[in-house]
Scaffold this active site. Sequence first.
Site: not given
Length: 375
Positions: A97-99, A101-102, A104, A118, A219
Amino acid sequence: MDVPVLALIVVAGASVAVAVPCLLLAFLCRRSRSSLKPLIHQRCRSSPSRPALPVSAPDTSSSWSLYGADAGACLQKLSLADLAAATGGFSPDNIIGDGSFGFVYRAVLPSGAAVAVKRLSGDGAAGAGNREFRAELEVLGSLSHPNLARLLGYCAAGRDRILVYELLERGSLDAWLHGEADEDGEALPWPARLRVARGAAAALAFLHHGRRPPVLHRDVKSSNVLLGEGFEAKLADFGLARIVRGSPAKSHVSTQAAGTAGYVAPEIWAGVGATAKADVYSFGVLVIEIVTGHRPSWPVKTKNGEKEVDMVDWAREKIGAGQASEIMDRRMGIGGQGKEMDEAKGLLEIAWQCTDSGQKNRPTMEEAVEMMNRI
């Protein structure tokens, strides 16, 4: 008696008078510290829900804890070397995963346990990644609920800020709704979708009403809802969350817009501070997404050649006109009349109330849960 001898006796007596109380005080302090240590250790040991993690000896020059030795004592403090080894050197092959801020990573600990790691962007103590790190530690480090993703440990070394969570093998709700998770091509069935909606509602109701001070998530979206083996929902990613004082319905925590396009309440874009009712709006959008299968950030084209419209506006118009059955995801297999059709319609009615443009007209999450229990 000679004057020098008398002076020596006086000095010796004064020294004894000062030394005895000091030694007694030091002895009492030592006993006090000894009696406190077992209490702290016992409190952490009594929490069976947190699996043991490999903990390296702390490096006091690079490690950092938001809580110090008190509130964060039950979270495991990990070294960067441990986590690098568990993720294959933070290999891109292990990214799940990603977002904003960085990334996972899926990690396997020496014990054989699989966890999610994370790793926030390494932009130093003043950056957004570090603010998310502090927010998640502050919120999840002190909370426990069946529908919240469990934070197990953390690492802060140099520019690295890393959080370790339980691994939920079924991934995110977003992936299941939009075709990335199910390799067999089968859509998420209705019973699973209803269970996910109930779980997300329970998590938000707990954050808003089940603890003091309340917490705003800020969020809520399908990619932040993770799924366990039985499709139980776990609300995750508290990087934008804020702890508020006073009533969650009235306390404004920030006038800065936060959230994800498509899920954000209209008053946030207008510069009004976030309240619990903004989370309620986002939850309503999430429910519409669950039932319709449409991404909130993508416009809907109602008919060939017609103008595209906002997903929430499209859904609200159909629900308000009594045409809720027309917007349901056909992949769920709900047809005609019956219990499942009634449940889906009932869920959309709740979403219609939650996405009212006027925040005062929206229910609280406690009220939303009560309505869902009647479906």
